[in-house]
Write an enzyme that holds these catalytic residues in place. Structure first.
Site, PDB file in Angstrom:
ATOM      1  N   CYS A  88       0.834  -1.209   0.000  1.00 48.16           N
ATOM      2  CA  CYS A  88       0.000   0.000   0.000  1.00 48.16           C
ATOM      3  C   CYS A  88       0.868   1.258   0.000  1.00 48.16           C
ATOM      4  O   CYS A  88       1.584   1.543   0.969  1.00 48.16           O
ATOM      5  CB  CYS A  88      -0.918  -0.036   1.220  1.00 48.16           C
ATOM      6  SG  CYS A  88      -1.738   1.519   1.608  1.00 48.16           S
ATOM      7  N   CYS A 128       0.286   3.768   2.825  1.00 43.60           N
ATOM      8  CA  CYS A 128       0.765   3.168   4.075  1.00 43.60           C
ATOM      9  C   CYS A 128       2.270   3.362   4.215  1.00 43.60           C
ATOM     10  O   CYS A 128       2.775   3.714   5.288  1.00 43.60           O
ATOM     11  CB  CYS A 128       0.449   1.674   4.118  1.00 43.60           C
ATOM     12  SG  CYS A 128      -1.292   1.245   3.981  1.00 43.60           S
TER      13      CYS A 128
END
Length: 232
Positions: free
Chosen positions: A160, A163
């Site tokens: 991600c 993230c």
């Protein structure tokens, strides 16, 4: 002279109309609509654009794995029929969005993307029930967030991008022993049972609990360090 102008206008109108009709689009569909379409499309072209490891652990029926990050992605999708609908999904929507745009650019006339990816698909009840517990249980989670301080939980994944962008300052907050907020990072891929039970359908997901374990705040997607600290 007038006739020539009229003919030019008519030609321009026809060209614009035809051009508009041939314009290719990408449609982002919710789980229910996506499910209905793939189940009613003969010889469905369903692409899972995650990594082979992700695909092997769980995927939609009839899906074919073509990793978006492979250097030969374009070569692999070239064997599919551009005149027929193609359906694409990933874990939560980041990679499938890019893949869908690329398919559109390559000339596929009907591209359908699964909104929120397989994570949202599972949260909406369309996935197969897990036949075993993967990672942490909800009981263990409740013990983990038990504290006399506020607790911030960061559900993330290694693939991600948002993230990873947030990782440095959240890790720093996690290691700050003087803070009045306990920070816990949980890999959603390694804790699929928990993510499913808690309906974590977007990454990153941040959840803030008060000392009584009551959810105080929840946030999806990227947030700057400055704005996150304001919430704490």
């Amino acid at each position: 002279m007038k006739i020539t102008k009229i003919l030019l206008l008519i030609t321009a109108f026809i060209f614009a109309s035809c051009n508009g009709q041939s314009e290719k689009t990408v449609e982002v569909l919710p789980s229910k609509t996506f499910s209905e379409k793939i189940n009613t499309t003969p010889n469905v072209q369903l692409l899972d654009v995650r990594t082979p490891e992700e695909f092997s652990s769980e995927h939609l029926d009839k899906a074919v794995n073509i990793n978006w990050k492979d250097s030969d992605f374009e070569t692999q999708v070239a064997k599919y029929d551009k005149e027929k609908p193609v359906f694409v999904y990933c874990l939560s929507g980041g990679r499938s969005k890019k893949a869908a745009e690329k398919l559109n650019e390559l000339g596929f006339t009907s591209v359908y993307e699964l909104e929120g990816g397989i994570t949202k698909w599972n949260a909406d009840g369309f996935g197969k029930p897990l036949d075993k517990v993967i990672g942490m249980t909800k009981t263990e989670y409740k013990k983990l967030i038990k504290s006399d301080k506020k607790v911030l939980v960061d559900f993330y994944a290694e693939w991600c991008a948002p993230c990873q962008k947030m990782k440095s300052y959240i890790t720093k907050m996690e290691q700050d022993s003087t803070s009045d907020v306990v920070v816990i990072r949980i890999d959603a891929d390694k804790n699929k049972t928990l993510a499913s039970e808690m309906k974590i359908n977007q990454l990153p997901t941040l959840i803030l609990y008060n000392p009584n374990q009551e959810e105080q705040w929840r946030y999806f997607g990227y947030i700057s360090e400055e704005n996150l600290r304001k919430q704490l």
